[in-house]
Scaffold this motif. Structure first.
Motif, mmCIF file in Angstrom:
data_model
loop_
_atom_site.group_PDB
_atom_site.id
_atom_site.type_symbol
_atom_site.label_atom_id
_atom_site.label_comp_id
_atom_site.label_asym_id
_atom_site.label_seq_id
_atom_site.Cartn_x
_atom_site.Cartn_y
_atom_site.Cartn_z
ATOM 1 N N ASN A 104 0.801 -1.223 0.000
ATOM 2 C CA ASN A 104 0.000 0.000 0.000
ATOM 3 C C ASN A 104 0.835 1.274 0.000
ATOM 4 O OD1 ASN A 104 -2.950 -0.853 0.205
ATOM 5 N ND2 ASN A 104 -1.962 -2.151 1.740
ATOM 6 N N LYS A 105 2.173 1.123 0.020
ATOM 7 C CA LYS A 105 3.095 2.267 -0.009
ATOM 8 C C LYS A 105 2.816 3.246 1.122
ATOM 9 C CE LYS A 105 3.792 1.725 -4.902
ATOM 10 N NZ LYS A 105 3.548 2.147 -6.223
ATOM 11 N N ILE A 106 2.668 2.680 2.342
ATOM 12 C CA ILE A 106 2.430 3.505 3.528
ATOM 13 C C ILE A 106 3.492 3.177 4.573
ATOM 14 C CG2 ILE A 106 -0.033 3.852 3.125
ATOM 15 C CD1 ILE A 106 -0.602 1.573 5.100
ATOM 16 N N SER A 107 3.717 4.100 5.479
ATOM 17 C CA SER A 107 4.773 3.912 6.475
ATOM 18 C C SER A 107 4.249 3.438 7.822
ATOM 19 C CB SER A 107 5.551 5.219 6.656
ATOM 20 O OG SER A 107 4.691 6.240 7.116
ATOM 21 N N GLY A 108 2.946 3.300 7.958
ATOM 22 C CA GLY A 108 2.368 2.831 9.207
ATOM 23 C C GLY A 108 0.863 2.787 9.127
ATOM 24 N N ALA A 109 0.261 2.112 10.123
ATOM 25 C CA ALA A 109 -1.192 1.967 10.119
ATOM 26 C C ALA A 109 -1.706 1.742 11.541
ATOM 27 C CB ALA A 109 -1.597 0.794 9.228
ATOM 28 N N PRO A 110 -2.973 2.097 11.772
ATOM 29 C CA PRO A 110 -3.583 1.872 13.084
ATOM 30 C C PRO A 110 -3.801 0.386 13.360
ATOM 31 C CG PRO A 110 -4.871 3.432 11.764
ATOM 32 C CD PRO A 110 -3.860 2.816 10.859
ATOM 33 N N VAL A 111 -3.774 0.040 14.645
ATOM 34 C CA VAL A 111 -4.067 -1.318 15.089
ATOM 35 C C VAL A 111 -5.349 -1.249 15.916
ATOM 36 C CG1 VAL A 111 -3.245 -3.313 16.387
ATOM 37 C CG2 VAL A 111 -1.600 -1.854 15.168
ATOM 38 N N LEU A 112 -6.309 -2.109 15.556
ATOM 39 C CA LEU A 112 -7.620 -2.113 16.206
ATOM 40 C C LEU A 112 -7.828 -3.412 16.965
ATOM 41 C CD1 LEU A 112 -9.718 -0.778 13.186
ATOM 42 C CD2 LEU A 112 -8.599 0.551 14.986
ATOM 43 N N ASP A 113 -8.558 -3.328 18.087
ATOM 44 C CA ASP A 113 -8.932 -4.551 18.814
ATOM 45 C C ASP A 113 -10.161 -5.172 18.164
ATOM 46 O OD1 ASP A 113 -11.198 -3.164 19.771
ATOM 47 O OD2 ASP A 113 -10.421 -2.970 21.805
ATOM 48 N N GLU A 114 -10.650 -6.249 18.756
ATOM 49 C CA GLU A 114 -11.776 -6.981 18.162
ATOM 50 C C GLU A 114 -13.068 -6.167 18.115
ATOM 51 O OE1 GLU A 114 -11.395 -7.745 22.500
ATOM 52 O OE2 GLU A 114 -10.023 -8.042 20.836
ATOM 53 N N ASN A 115 -13.132 -5.063 18.893
ATOM 54 C CA ASN A 115 -14.319 -4.202 18.876
ATOM 55 C C ASN A 115 -14.137 -2.963 17.993
ATOM 56 O OD1 ASN A 115 -15.771 -5.838 20.756
ATOM 57 N ND2 ASN A 115 -14.487 -4.989 22.381
ATOM 58 N N GLY A 116 -13.019 -2.913 17.284
ATOM 59 C CA GLY A 116 -12.773 -1.779 16.407
ATOM 60 C C GLY A 116 -12.190 -0.565 17.112
ATOM 61 N N ASN A 117 -11.730 -0.744 18.344
ATOM 62 C CA ASN A 117 -11.136 0.364 19.093
ATOM 63 C C ASN A 117 -9.653 0.490 18.764
ATOM 64 O OD1 ASN A 117 -13.524 0.970 20.661
ATOM 65 N ND2 ASN A 117 -13.107 -0.917 21.768
ATOM 66 N N LEU A 118 -9.194 1.718 18.645
ATOM 67 C CA LEU A 118 -7.785 1.971 18.383
ATOM 68 C C LEU A 118 -6.964 1.600 19.614
ATOM 69 C CD1 LEU A 118 -5.618 3.266 16.499
ATOM 70 C CD2 LEU A 118 -6.064 5.406 17.722
ATOM 71 N N VAL A 119 -5.992 0.702 19.439
ATOM 72 C CA VAL A 119 -5.150 0.270 20.565
ATOM 73 C C VAL A 119 -3.665 0.497 20.307
ATOM 74 C CG1 VAL A 119 -6.791 -1.398 21.508
ATOM 75 C CG2 VAL A 119 -5.162 -2.128 19.748
ATOM 76 N N GLY A 120 -3.308 0.866 19.084
ATOM 77 C CA GLY A 120 -1.904 1.090 18.787
ATOM 78 C C GLY A 120 -1.690 1.528 17.362
ATOM 79 N N MET A 121 -0.418 1.739 17.051
ATOM 80 C CA MET A 121 0.004 2.066 15.694
ATOM 81 C C MET A 121 1.187 1.169 15.379
ATOM 82 S SD MET A 121 -1.826 4.624 14.390
ATOM 83 C CE MET A 121 -0.818 5.332 13.099
ATOM 84 N N LEU A 122 1.242 0.687 14.150
ATOM 85 C CA LEU A 122 2.377 -0.107 13.694
ATOM 86 C C LEU A 122 3.078 0.688 12.605
ATOM 87 C CD1 LEU A 122 3.766 -2.934 14.024
ATOM 88 C CD2 LEU A 122 2.601 -3.537 11.896
ATOM 89 N N SER A 123 4.360 0.968 12.808
ATOM 90 C CA SER A 123 5.120 1.767 11.851
ATOM 91 C C SER A 123 6.285 0.981 11.287
ATOM 92 C CB SER A 123 5.659 3.024 12.546
ATOM 93 O OG SER A 123 6.685 2.658 13.466
#
Length: 132
Positions: free
Chosen positions: A34-53
């Motif tokens: 996807n030519k991106i440098s990072g993306a959000p990490v979501l839990d099973e309920n769709g809540n933001l819990v982190g970022m992966l870079s």
């Protein structure tokens, strides 16, 4: 689009996201594809819990060389407690924030839900639009 004034005007709404249990090498493939440098990490309920870079995923090389382990899940490598911005934040304030904090991208949260992602590149595009 008229001249951008807020994060909402420049943020990316179609997001690549990861789940906690995503294989880290699958996540790396997705970042590259996807030519991106990072993306959000979501839990099973769709809540933001982190970022992966990109930086986070480089730890896989270190882990592999020291421990002989060649895999893992996103939850083992992601940055937790991500700092986010509101979609109504002005782009000047956002640019100042990026200058002070040196993040490449930030999740955009509205009423506790992830609604987008905004990057330094988005700010550059806004500057270009405003100047031209």
């Amino acid at each position: 689009m008229k001249n951008p004034k807020s994060v909402r005007d420049i943020m990316t709404k179609k997001l690549v996201t990861f789940e906690l249990g995503t294989n880290v090498f699958a996540a790396i493939d997705s970042l590259l594809k996807n030519k991106i440098s990072g993306a959000p990490v979501l839990d099973e309920n769709g809540n933001l819990v982190g970022m992966l870079s990109e930086i986070d995923t480089m730890a896989t090389l270190i882990q592999s060389s020291y421990h002989g382990e060649g895999s893992g899940q996103v939850k083992e490598f992601m940055s937790t407690n991500p700092i986010s911005v509101n979609p109504e934040m002005g782009i000047v304030d956002l640019a100042e924030f990026f200058l002070k904090k040196h993040f490449r991208r930030l999740p955009v949260m509205e009423r506790g839900k992830l609604v987008g992602l905004v990057s330094r590149k988005d700010v550059l595009k806004a500057i270009q639009k405003l100047s031209g």
